[in-house]
Scaffold this active site. Sequence first.
Site, PDB file in Angstrom:
ATOM      1  N   HIS A 350       0.853  -1.186   0.000  1.00  0.00           N
ATOM      2  CA  HIS A 350       0.000   0.000   0.000  1.00  0.00           C
ATOM      3  C   HIS A 350       0.883   1.228   0.000  1.00  0.00           C
ATOM      4  O   HIS A 350       1.936   1.228   0.636  1.00  0.00           O
ATOM      5  CB  HIS A 350      -0.904   0.012   1.246  1.00  0.00           C
ATOM      6  CG  HIS A 350      -2.070   0.929   1.121  1.00  0.00           C
ATOM      7  ND1 HIS A 350      -1.984   2.264   1.363  1.00  0.00           N
ATOM      8  CD2 HIS A 350      -3.354   0.682   0.758  1.00  0.00           C
ATOM      9  CE1 HIS A 350      -3.176   2.812   1.165  1.00  0.00           C
ATOM     10  NE2 HIS A 350      -4.022   1.877   0.784  1.00  0.00           N
ATOM     11  N   ASP A 407      -7.967  -4.928  -0.034  1.00  0.00           N
ATOM     12  CA  ASP A 407      -8.490  -5.724  -1.138  1.00  0.00           C
ATOM     13  C   ASP A 407      -8.201  -7.219  -0.988  1.00  0.00           C
ATOM     14  O   ASP A 407      -8.764  -8.016  -1.727  1.00  0.00           O
ATOM     15  CB  ASP A 407      -7.887  -5.238  -2.470  1.00  0.00           C
ATOM     16  CG  ASP A 407      -8.511  -3.927  -2.903  1.00  0.00           C
ATOM     17  OD1 ASP A 407      -9.694  -3.731  -2.620  1.00  0.00           O
ATOM     18  OD2 ASP A 407      -7.803  -3.106  -3.510  1.00  0.00           O
TER      19      ASP A 407
END
Length: 470
Positions: A350, A407
């Site tokens: 991320h 996700d």
Amino acid sequence: MNSARHQGSTEITNLILEAAARARAEIGDIDHKPAAARSAKWPIDCKIGPGLEGAIACESKVGYVNGTAGLLSYRGYDVFELCAYSTYEEVSYLLLHGHLPNPAQLVEYEKKLARYRHMNKTLRLLMSFPVEHMNAMAALRMGTIFMRQEFTYVDQEAAKPDLSDAISADEDSIGMETKPSGDKKAIYEFRKKKKKPRKVDSQLGDASGLEACYHLIAGVPTLTAAIARIRQGLMPYEPLNDLSHAGNLFYMMNGRRPTPIEERVLDVALILHADHGMNASTFASMVVASTLSDIYFSVGSGIAALNGPLHGGANERVLHTLREIGGPKQVRKWVKKALAEKLKIPGFGHRVYKTYDPRARVLGPLAQYHCLGCRAEIQNLINTAEVLEREVVSSLATEKQIFPNVDFYSGVVYTRLGIDPAMFTPLFAVSRVAGWTARVLEYMRNNRIFRPRALYTGKFDQEYKPLDER
Ligand code: ACO
């Protein structure tokens, strides 16, 4: 403190609280609040990388992300607490209004959402297009424009922008000829005089007001469910007024009422995706709003930005990866090959989080809990995911701070809820519409059109040659 609405899913509350306790134990007692949690004295200096990385574009009280500690809060409330005790209705109200609703406010808000969920005219318009052959996000974006038409009826006076907000519509505070120099390149000139706050509590029909935000928060799920149904060659379902926001979404997508567990799982997933700082789709929405375009166009741009695989599309890819791996026993070999090929494993890493994404901390146990005892194919997905998480974290966490992101488990959660992978990104939009609208409303109270610069690296003094001499 368990809400009456969460009865029947106490185990889910407990597993969220356990995830929160694990996160707190890892963070320790360090105070991770930013030093300057107050208004800045503009203009401010900041270092800017490509893609505006590091740039501070505005001030906001909507939400806070700390990527080093793995913290996420909405309006000062820890996202773990909101998942454990709250509902998407409360959370979307909180994001928009800045405070949790009291019982009367919640009832009023829920009534509005129930009313706005019914969108017969919009769905009729939508169904006159070949939605079954369209990309689901393209259909959703088109649907928000039809919603605008239903809401404003025609482009009436109320929908027109307030031109007193249009000051300095296309000027550069820093001339293009000014060279950037070190940190100074990040200095921007901001409006010094405080403007009178713009009235946002406006009438029905004002396409840039609070009522339009309610309409979008209620209507995007109806559109998403209708698109899911039309893609299967089926007619959309009418929402049911006795179901919650998550309950209705589930019902309109699957054609049956959810169990309390299914409703809660979807509700928690919606809460977790509701807002996340100045991500690409939020920024896209804000840029469009800053031109005094309206909130329907803003949300349409948010949907367009979210569609990209670098942003909203990763959860669908996770599912394909888990299916490609095939099962827990094949994980180690697959990861070894993937790392040797320098593959970016979907659902990991991320830009902001350099530790566990707090949303993944909740979605992982939620997926494991909900998949217990379910059919073999889904059981295999979750078992594969668990082993993949262990393998990737043990290989990449220390060296590169790569951990699962939001996700990684959401695709498994949605698959367990019977949702088609093509609808995963629209589902993200269903939730994020709260963050988009909250941040747009906040920004519009002291709007200034977004206008960064580009560093010109092209040629000068080119001689124009007539066409036949080139
Ligand atoms: N798998 C393996 N290695 C990775 C991964 C990954 N998923 N992500 C990053 N790395 C490695 C990179 O190869 C790079 O290694 P290097 O320094 O040896 O070259 C290092 O970690 C840094 O990676 P960057 O790509 O520079 O990190 P950045 O912050 O730019 O990218 C991103 C973040 C785009 C999320 C990236 O981690 C990625 O592509 N992940 C997979 C896709 C994904 O899951 N996206 C969803 C993000 S969450 C969201 O948008 C809602």
